[in-house]
Design an enzyme around this catalytic site. Structure first.
Site, mmCIF file in Angstrom:
data_model
loop_
_atom_site.group_PDB
_atom_site.id
_atom_site.type_symbol
_atom_site.label_atom_id
_atom_site.label_comp_id
_atom_site.label_asym_id
_atom_site.label_seq_id
_atom_site.Cartn_x
_atom_site.Cartn_y
_atom_site.Cartn_z
ATOM 1 N NE ARG A 89 -3.709 -2.359 2.218
ATOM 2 C CZ ARG A 89 -4.689 -2.661 3.063
ATOM 3 N NH1 ARG A 89 -4.990 -1.824 4.044
ATOM 4 N NH2 ARG A 89 -5.382 -3.776 2.918
ATOM 5 N NE ARG A 132 -1.174 4.340 9.120
ATOM 6 C CZ ARG A 132 -2.448 4.002 8.947
ATOM 7 N NH1 ARG A 132 -2.898 3.696 7.752
ATOM 8 N NH2 ARG A 132 -3.278 3.989 9.966
ATOM 9 C CD GLU A 154 -8.599 -1.622 10.341
ATOM 10 O OE1 GLU A 154 -8.596 -0.371 10.402
ATOM 11 O OE2 GLU A 154 -8.735 -2.257 9.287
ATOM 12 C CB SER A 210 -11.268 -4.504 7.955
ATOM 13 O OG SER A 210 -12.315 -3.617 7.683
ATOM 14 N NE ARG A 235 -2.114 -2.414 11.271
ATOM 15 C CZ ARG A 235 -3.001 -1.477 10.956
ATOM 16 N NH1 ARG A 235 -4.263 -1.608 11.332
ATOM 17 N NH2 ARG A 235 -2.621 -0.414 10.284
#
Length: 422
Positions: A261, A276, A348, A351, A390
């Site tokens: 990303r 991130r 988070e 999702s 994560r």
RNA sequence: GGAGAGAUGGCUGAGUUGGUCGAAGGCGCUCGACUGGAAAUCGAGUAGGCGGGCCUAAAACUCGCCUCGAGGGUUCGAAUCCCUCUCUCUCCGCCA
């Protein structure tokens, strides 16, 4: 993508949904194009009908050696007019289709209404955050001290937001991945897929990343291929342009992939640590189901992802995203947020979304309910099960000891072969 | 990277001197007949999309248009002729 017929017949409901999403899309313009499109199309089809019947007649006359010069001239004139009208039809159709690709999905009725993430609703809280009789540290401190995370060298060889895992860090990452895949495939009924990490434009459009979000993606210019931001993209597109037999549903897939990303809009956020990254690993769950069952399947899929957290002994909560925080393609989304003692917050880690037929329309994924019946669009769902990086963060922070070592959760020990990192 | 072959309906496979071809045949599938039931056999049906009509709406039905890898062209008319692109296969080279 929403169906044009649906927009045409439910324009007020669509406008209302757009406003709940804080979306300023101009629907009236599209409706006007649609009006013009259908009227021009009607003219064109009438003339084509004339052309077809006259051409047949000419064929018959020729066979009987009759003179068809008048008919031929008539068709010639009709064809010229058709060419003009079809130009309009094509232009309008293209404008409409481009617009359709920019309209987000309609939130499900159960989605909390609100302008942004502050309106998200905590649905349930599971597990007890661990107590510490010392000040818990951030994962990047733990990881660097244990020599299993190397941020500086990641930056050196690639750049910001790239990190090197080393020794037991690398092994633990691999163990987490395998543990998740085994759970999903052996106990929860998912079929594993190992897809390409680079995909073409049509694939990216199918799941909704393109055309609107190209700046979030890494692109290989030479071949016009894109690095996948999630396994959702290749796995959902597996059945693009296909009609699946009804008895094949539901189809459950799990896939490990690296994810890439650009994080274009995230400058300055989460700059430290693994949270991130431009590249991270993820195990994804993807499901294709009949429309009738997609919402019960969303609950089940979410629970399958939660099971990973439960077995790892991590505290988490489930959050229903509000209309303002919902992703472009999703009709409903639950985020799983894991407790991070170092950060002192829930973050988070997964999702899980129901896209209803939004992606299925874009990618043209259908199923035939029964033999002979008309094809219908499937509903697609997906969720992280889980983000591996994560998860590593959560383990480091939740299982840290006062002496700086980290205990490995029981279920991972058979996978990595050690019970402690020190 | 070089040379050649090919892309037709769920599958297989005709059609390539342009004209009732959206497309023969076979397989599969669905329904029906036969049967105590099944197999075999026989009969009928079986692509998708878009627009219109009908309708409260959907489905069904019905009319029309489009689609034989994709896009463009020639022609009164193209699966059939021409151009471009994409993909697949075979051989050679290279390579983990």
């Amino acid at each position: 993508m929403l169906g044009l017929k649906f927009i045409r017949t439910h324009s007020e409901a669509v406008k209302e949904a757009l406003s709940r999403r804080n979306n300023s899309f101009n629907l009236d313009e599209v409706l006007a194009w649609d009006e013009a499109y259908r009227s021009r199309l009607g003219e064109s089809e009438k003339l084509k009908n004339l052309r077809n019947s006259l051409s047949e007649e000419i064929g018959r006359m020729n066979a009987r050696k009759q003179d068809a010069a008048a008919q031929m001239q008539e068709v010639r004139d009709a064809s010229a007019r058709i060419r003009e009208i079809d130009q309009d039809v094509q232009d309008l159709e293209q404008k409409i289709n481009q617009a359709l690709l920019m309209i987000p999905n309609i939130p499900h009725a159960s989605v909390p209404v609100g302008p942004d993430e502050d309106a998200n609703v905590v649905v349930r809280v599971e597990g007890e955050p661990p107590g510490f009789d010392f000040q818990p540290r951030n994962h990047w401190e733990i990881g660097e001290d244990l020599d299993i995370l190397d941020f500086a060298r990641g930056v050196k060889i690639a750049g910001a937001r790239f990190t090197v895992l080393k020794g037991k860090g690398a092994q633990l990452e691999r163990a987490i991945t395998n543990f998740m895949l085994d759970l999903h495939t052996r106990e929860q009924g998912y079929t594993e897929i190992f897809p390409p990490f680079l995909v073409n434009r049509a694939t990216m459009t199918g799941t909704g990343q393109l055309p609107k979000f190209e700046e979030d993606l890494f692109r290989c210019d030479r071949e016009d291929l894109f690095l996948i931001p999630t396994a959702e993209v290749p796995v959902t597109n597996l059945y693009r342009e296909e009609i699946l037999p009804g008895e094949a549903l539901p189809i459950l897939h799990t896939a490990y992939t690296a994810c890439f990303r650009a994080e274009a809009g995230a400058a300055g956020r989460d700059t430290r640590g693994l949270i991130r990254q431009h590249q991270f690993n993820k195990v994804e769950l993807v499901e294709f189901t009949a429309p009738e069952t997609s919402y019960t399947e969303l609950e089940r899929l979410t629970d399958d992802a939660e099971e990973v957290l439960r077995r790892l002994g991590l505290a988490y909560r489930v959050v229903a995203l509000s209309t303002g925080d919902l992703g472009f393609s999703a009709a409903k989304t639950y985020d799983l947020e894991v407790w991070l003692p170092g950060a002192g917050a829930y973050r988070e880690i997964s999702s899980c979304s129901n896209f209803e037929d939004f992606q299925a329309r874009r990618a043209n994924i259908r199923y035939r309910p029964e033999a002979g019946a008309r094809p219908r669009f499937v509903h697609t769902l997906n969720g992280s099960g889980l983000a591996v990086g994560r998860t590593l963060v959560a383990i480091l922070e939740n299982y840290q000891q006062e002496d700086g070592s980290v205990i490995v959760p029981e279920v991972l020990r058979p996978y990595c072969g050690f019970d402690r990192i020190e």
